[in-house]
Design a protein around this motif. Structure first.
Motif, PDB file in Angstrom:
ATOM      1  N   UNK A   1      30.370 -33.863  36.732  1.00  0.00           N
ATOM      2  CA  UNK A   1      31.314 -32.973  37.419  1.00  0.00           C
ATOM      3  C   UNK A   1      30.510 -31.939  38.210  1.00  0.00           C
ATOM      4  N   UNK A   2      30.664 -31.943  39.511  1.00  0.00           N
ATOM      5  CA  UNK A   2      29.933 -31.025  40.375  1.00  0.00           C
ATOM      6  C   UNK A   2      30.921 -30.094  41.056  1.00  0.00           C
ATOM      7  N   UNK A   3      30.736 -28.800  40.833  1.00  0.00           N
ATOM      8  CA  UNK A   3      31.582 -27.791  41.459  1.00  0.00           C
ATOM      9  C   UNK A   3      30.704 -26.838  42.264  1.00  0.00           C
ATOM     10  N   UNK A   4      31.246 -26.332  43.348  1.00  0.00           N
ATOM     11  CA  UNK A   4      30.491 -25.424  44.204  1.00  0.00           C
ATOM     12  C   UNK A   4      30.274 -24.063  43.550  1.00  0.00           C
ATOM     13  N   UNK A   5      29.143 -23.434  43.877  1.00  0.00           N
ATOM     14  CA  UNK A   5      28.815 -22.102  43.358  1.00  0.00           C
ATOM     15  C   UNK A   5      28.336 -21.248  44.522  1.00  0.00           C
ATOM     16  N   UNK A   6      28.740 -19.977  44.519  1.00  0.00           N
ATOM     17  CA  UNK A   6      28.399 -19.090  45.622  1.00  0.00           C
ATOM     18  C   UNK A   6      27.102 -18.310  45.384  1.00  0.00           C
ATOM     19  N   UNK A   7      26.559 -18.413  44.187  1.00  0.00           N
ATOM     20  CA  UNK A   7      25.336 -17.673  43.885  1.00  0.00           C
ATOM     21  C   UNK A   7      24.149 -18.348  44.569  1.00  0.00           C
ATOM     22  N   UNK A   8      23.464 -17.682  45.532  1.00  0.00           N
ATOM     23  CA  UNK A   8      22.354 -18.346  46.236  1.00  0.00           C
ATOM     24  C   UNK A   8      21.103 -18.504  45.372  1.00  0.00           C
ATOM     25  N   UNK A   9      21.042 -17.831  44.215  1.00  0.00           N
ATOM     26  CA  UNK A   9      19.855 -17.897  43.368  1.00  0.00           C
ATOM     27  C   UNK A   9      19.869 -19.101  42.425  1.00  0.00           C
ATOM     28  N   UNK A  10      20.976 -19.859  42.391  1.00  0.00           N
ATOM     29  CA  UNK A  10      21.072 -21.003  41.481  1.00  0.00           C
ATOM     30  C   UNK A  10      20.305 -22.187  42.058  1.00  0.00           C
ATOM     31  N   UNK A  11      19.449 -22.776  41.246  1.00  0.00           N
ATOM     32  CA  UNK A  11      18.721 -23.996  41.592  1.00  0.00           C
ATOM     33  C   UNK A  11      19.324 -25.128  40.772  1.00  0.00           C
ATOM     34  N   UNK A  12      20.221 -25.911  41.396  1.00  0.00           N
ATOM     35  CA  UNK A  12      20.931 -26.958  40.660  1.00  0.00           C
ATOM     36  C   UNK A  12      19.990 -27.995  40.073  1.00  0.00           C
ATOM     37  N   UNK A  13      18.790 -28.097  40.616  1.00  0.00           N
ATOM     38  CA  UNK A  13      17.823 -29.049  40.039  1.00  0.00           C
ATOM     39  C   UNK A  13      17.404 -28.637  38.633  1.00  0.00           C
ATOM     40  N   UNK A  14      17.542 -27.358  38.316  1.00  0.00           N
ATOM     41  CA  UNK A  14      17.165 -26.884  36.985  1.00  0.00           C
ATOM     42  C   UNK A  14      18.388 -26.545  36.121  1.00  0.00           C
ATOM     43  N   UNK A  15      19.606 -26.803  36.608  1.00  0.00           N
ATOM     44  CA  UNK A  15      20.802 -26.441  35.838  1.00  0.00           C
ATOM     45  C   UNK A  15      20.905 -27.209  34.536  1.00  0.00           C
ATOM     46  N   UNK A  16      20.298 -28.402  34.481  1.00  0.00           N
ATOM     47  CA  UNK A  16      20.342 -29.176  33.232  1.00  0.00           C
ATOM     48  C   UNK A  16      19.589 -28.483  32.107  1.00  0.00           C
ATOM     49  N   UNK A  17      18.711 -27.522  32.426  1.00  0.00           N
ATOM     50  CA  UNK A  17      17.956 -26.801  31.411  1.00  0.00           C
ATOM     51  C   UNK A  17      18.794 -25.691  30.765  1.00  0.00           C
ATOM     52  N   UNK A  18      19.900 -25.328  31.400  1.00  0.00           N
ATOM     53  CA  UNK A  18      20.738 -24.267  30.840  1.00  0.00           C
ATOM     54  C   UNK A  18      21.248 -24.653  29.460  1.00  0.00           C
ATOM     55  N   UNK A  19      21.422 -23.639  28.600  1.00  0.00           N
ATOM     56  CA  UNK A  19      21.961 -23.857  27.256  1.00  0.00           C
ATOM     57  C   UNK A  19      23.346 -23.211  27.208  1.00  0.00           C
TER      58      UNK A  19
END
Length: 454
Positions: A39-57
């Motif tokens: 599921x991919x949703x848009x985000x307005x935060x320019x500091x987010x690196x979606x390539x590293x989002x899988x590391x989030x807990x």
């Protein structure tokens, strides 16, 4: 060396009951599991690196005193729901404990961000973007989460996320401000600047016990000469810090505007209260006079009603007396007429001592028949106000019109009798016919009385 501690519970993180802010907040916290589930949703935060989002807990409250990783669920139609939808599920479960109905502008959730010094991560686990946090850093993050559970109540923490896909690691939490007595009140948990400072102090105490050396008061950072490589490594962090500073400046300006607006509003309220108080004092001064006036008006109204009632009774009595007088007069007239009739009958008896013959009575009846019939027609009224005589007159005119059409020549000219002549002639003929019929009926009665002829 001491390290900074950031505790951000700004009013901008408020989530109200109405609108889609809550869904956006849920998807921001659960973007790691959502992306992992497709599921991919848009985000307005320019500091987010979606390539590293899988590391989030990311974690959601399990309702049993702990937390778990959100997973894919099914909606009533059997379709897959993103893991972030579980934040909304638990939030609704917690809000169901609120006793009063929720207003549209009620704050149902508030975001809180807890962040350690970015320099700490650069110094102790510089490869956190690739390998994640060290055990010590995870212990400090867990200490922050324990403090939040104690401060806001574990049941009120919908969930959160340890974000590792932005400029610096930080812990974000979603708080539902439900009190133990079943009220929805963010003011019980976020009371103002002084309370925020107290909360930050307590957070620093918890981190200090865990081994982190918190900086108690903000200090200006010393100027450090860095190489080109170090500058390149920290360029993104610097831009992010500038963006945060800009956001904080705008937030401070908005808060200042809100404070000014609130002061103006409070001033207006104070003026309104003072005006209401003056009006109330004036009304209290006028109260004895108004009470006396109301009493006098009530008494005057009562006297007026009494006079009117007496007047109505007198008028009714006069009307009854008038009717009684009229009835008495009518009775006297009737008695007078009866006495006159009695005298007339007696005079007739004196003038005609012999009883009238049958033939005489028959002539009198036949002679009076037309008069009696005309009187009956003129005195009998119908529902529409007309009399039988009016109806008979209308019928006679229709018959005369038909007579005119029958007796007219080819050119439509009529030379016969007029309407009055035609009517008199017909009535005379009818009287003769009636007399003949009456004579025949009387003859039949004579024959029946005398018996059959022999």
């Amino acid at each position: 060396m001491t390290w900074t501690v950031t505790y951000d519970a700004s009013p901008e993180a408020k989530v109200k009951a109405a609108g889609s802010h809550a869904v956006g907040r849920d998807r921001h916290l659960g973007r790691g599991p959502d992306l992992a589930a497709g599921f991919a949703f848009g985000h307005r935060n320019p500091n987010i690196d979606l390539a590293r989002s899988a590391m989030n807990v990311s974690f959601v409250n399990d309702g049993g005193g702990g937390f778990r990783v959100p997973v894919v669920t099914k909606d009533p139609m059997g379709r897959n729901r993103p893991p972030s939808a579980e934040f909304a599920d638990y939030r609704e479960t917690r809000l169901a404990q609120v006793r009063k109905p929720l207003r549209k502008d009620a704050v149902v959730m508030r975001g809180v961000m807890l962040q350690l010094d970015p320099r700490y991560f650069d110094a102790h686990c510089p490869d956190w973007r690739a390998t994640g946090l060290s055990d010590e850093a995870q212990r400090f993050i867990y200490a922050q989460l324990q403090w939040a559970c104690a401060e806001f109540g574990q049941r009120n923490i919908v969930g959160g996320s340890l974000d590792l896909d932005e400029t610096s690691p930080h812990l974000q939490l979603a708080i539902v401000p439900v009190t133990d007595d079943g009220r929805l009140s963010q003011k019980d948990f976020f009371k103002g600047p002084s309370h925020f400072r107290k909360q930050r102090k307590e957070l620093c105490d918890v981190l200090e016990k865990a081994g982190y050396e918190p900086q108690r008061t903000p200090t200006a950072r010393s100027t450090v000469r860095t190489s080109s490589a170090d500058y390149a490594r920290t360029a993104d962090k610097t831009r992010a810090a500038l963006a945060v500073a800009k956001r904080d400046t705008e937030k401070l300006w908005k808060e200042r505007q809100q404070v000014r607006g609130e002061k103006a509003r409070q001033s207006e309220i104070a003026k309104s209260i003072q005006s209401d108080r003056e009006d109330l004092d004036a009304e209290l001064e006028e109260l004895p006079r108004l009470r006396g006036k109301a009493k006098r008006d009530a008494m005057a109204e009562a006297r007026t009603d009494a006079r009117q009632e007496v007047t109505d009774v007198l008028l009714a009595a006069q009307e009854r007396e008038r009717r009684a007088t009229a009835a008495e007069q009518a009775h006297r007239i009737a008695v007078r007429d009866l006495l006159a009739l009695r005298k007339q009958i007696q005079q007739q008896l004196d003038d005609n001592p012999a009883p009238p013959s049958y033939d005489g009575m028959r002539r009198d009846i036949l002679g009076a028949q037309s008069h009696v019939f005309v009187k009956f027609l003129k005195t009998t009224k119908l529902k529409d106000g007309t009399t039988l005589m009016d109806r008979a007159e209308g019928y006679a005119r229709k018959e005369f019109a038909a007579h005119q059409r029958r007796d007219s020549d080819a050119l439509g000219r009529y030379s016969g009798p007029s309407y009055e002549q035609w009517k008199v002639r017909n009535m005379e003929m009818q009287r003769k016919i009636d007399a003949a019929k009456f004579s025949g009926q009387v003859a039949d009665m004579h024959r029946q009385h005398e018996g059959p002829e022999r």
